[in-house]
Motif scaffolding. Structure first.
Motif, PDB file in Angstrom:
ATOM      1  N   GLU A 157       0.597   5.101  -2.774  1.00 13.38           N
ATOM      2  CA  GLU A 157       0.102   6.246  -2.385  1.00 13.38           C
ATOM      3  C   GLU A 157       0.983   7.359  -2.968  1.00 13.38           C
ATOM      4  N   GLY A 158       0.460   8.008  -3.916  1.00 12.26           N
ATOM      5  CA  GLY A 158       1.247   9.151  -4.471  1.00 12.26           C
ATOM      6  C   GLY A 158       2.397   8.840  -5.106  1.00 12.26           C
ATOM      7  N   SER A 159       2.717   8.116  -5.908  1.00  7.04           N
ATOM      8  CA  SER A 159       3.841   7.766  -6.445  1.00  7.04           C
ATOM      9  C   SER A 159       3.864   7.445  -7.877  1.00  7.04           C
ATOM     10  N   SER A 164       1.971   4.565  -8.602  1.00  7.84           N
ATOM     11  CA  SER A 164       0.296   4.484  -8.727  1.00  7.84           C
ATOM     12  C   SER A 164      -0.170   5.272 -10.173  1.00  7.84           C
ATOM     13  N   THR A 165       0.569   6.027 -10.750  1.00  6.88           N
ATOM     14  CA  THR A 165       0.366   6.546 -12.065  1.00  6.88           C
ATOM     15  C   THR A 165       0.439   5.305 -13.068  1.00  6.88           C
ATOM     16  N   TYR A 192      -2.480   3.176 -12.782  1.00  7.47           N
ATOM     17  CA  TYR A 192      -3.683   3.713 -13.261  1.00  7.47           C
ATOM     18  C   TYR A 192      -3.534   3.789 -14.918  1.00  7.47           C
ATOM     19  N   ASP A 227       0.615  -1.360  -0.164  1.00 11.51           N
ATOM     20  CA  ASP A 227       0.042  -0.032   0.224  1.00 11.51           C
ATOM     21  C   ASP A 227       0.737   1.193  -0.076  1.00 11.51           C
ATOM     22  N   SER A 228       1.943   1.138   0.693  1.00  7.36           N
ATOM     23  CA  SER A 228       2.946   2.422   0.898  1.00  7.36           C
ATOM     24  C   SER A 228       3.255   2.836  -0.696  1.00  7.36           C
TER      25      SER A 228
END
Length: 89
Positions: free
Chosen positions: A65-67, A70-71, A74, A61-62
């Protein structure tokens, strides 16, 4: 290379939807059929599905988050929806 392919598929998807909405010649769909590219689209869909099932659950999960990861995730999931949408048209 992947991003270029994704951008091209995005444009083809938009054009395919435009053709359907305008009730005009569905040349995008006909081209995928004529050039035998439906198998390639299905292969990519299956690859993404396997990745989601076998690889994605192992991401901590770490990391999500905002990395950059994650992009990228997506983009992979968006690519899947793009392919599904293109096959449905």
């Amino acid at each position: 290379r992947w991003m270029t392919q994704h951008e091209t598929l995005t444009r083809l998807n938009l054009q395919a939807h435009h053709n359907v909405a305008a009730m005009s010649d569905e040349f995008v769909k006909e081209s995928f059929i004529s050039f035998d590219k439906i198998d390639l689209l299905v292969h990519e869909l299956l690859s993404i599905e396997i990745w989601k099932e076998k690889v994605f659950p192992h991401f901590p999960d770490s990391l999500l988050e905002g990395s950059v990861a994650s992009t990228n995730i997506y983009l992979a999931l968006f690519h899947e929806s793009l392919l599904i949408n293109l096959v449905e048209v």
